[in-house]
Design a protein around this motif. Sequence first.
Motif: not given
Length: 233
Positions: A148-151, A171-175, A199-201
């Motif tokens: 959430d923070l990365a987004c 990448r941060r969200a995926a990890e 994660l589908e932008l």
Amino acid sequence: MDARFVGITDLVEAPSVAVVVDVMRAFTVAAWVFARGAEKIVLAESLDDALALKAHHPDRLALKDGPPTPGFDLVNSPGLLRSADLDGRTVVQKTTAGTVGALAVKEASLVLCAGFVVAEATARLLRTRRGDSVTFVVTGDDGRAEEDLACAQYIAARATDAGTDAAGFLRRAAESSAAADLTTGVRRGAHPDDVALCLELDRFPFAMVAALEDSLMVLRPCAVPSPADDASL
């Protein structure tokens, strides 16, 4: 743009503009609900409220976290929703974090709900509010959810610099621990494709705006300015 990033419990007063972020999975699911034809989403305070709202309007569909539960029609999973026929329907949504965050800022002048799937549309809408202070509500894990923070940070960056690259944020969200929980089956009521779908932008071209309607917080899709319009601002 003056941006700040807070958890739900850090909110002490209604912000002017709030962007409530829940990537995995409330607002990814909300975007899919609209993409499948729903007219609006009513954000419920509790599970009991969600069922009461459905009972009062039997044509509504109730949605919650976790596995299928009697009284609820849908689960909080984009993978399980992507083929649903929701044309013209109203969905009542109650989740652990996302809906709570949106209700916590219901007095704000503008409330946007977001995930990566509507990131660019959300950033574009924020560009029309240049000069405003924007509070990004990081809903997961008491404000510490990395996805959430990365987004939130990506949307904030795109709102001021349209050349911002998404790769590092995705990448941060995926990890994140949330992605790991979904992948390993820790969270019930999930589909194997949920992480990839979250994660589908920019999957969808609309932003999502929540506002009070007859004392209820209602989320609706919102068309946004085109990139050509951005250039003229």
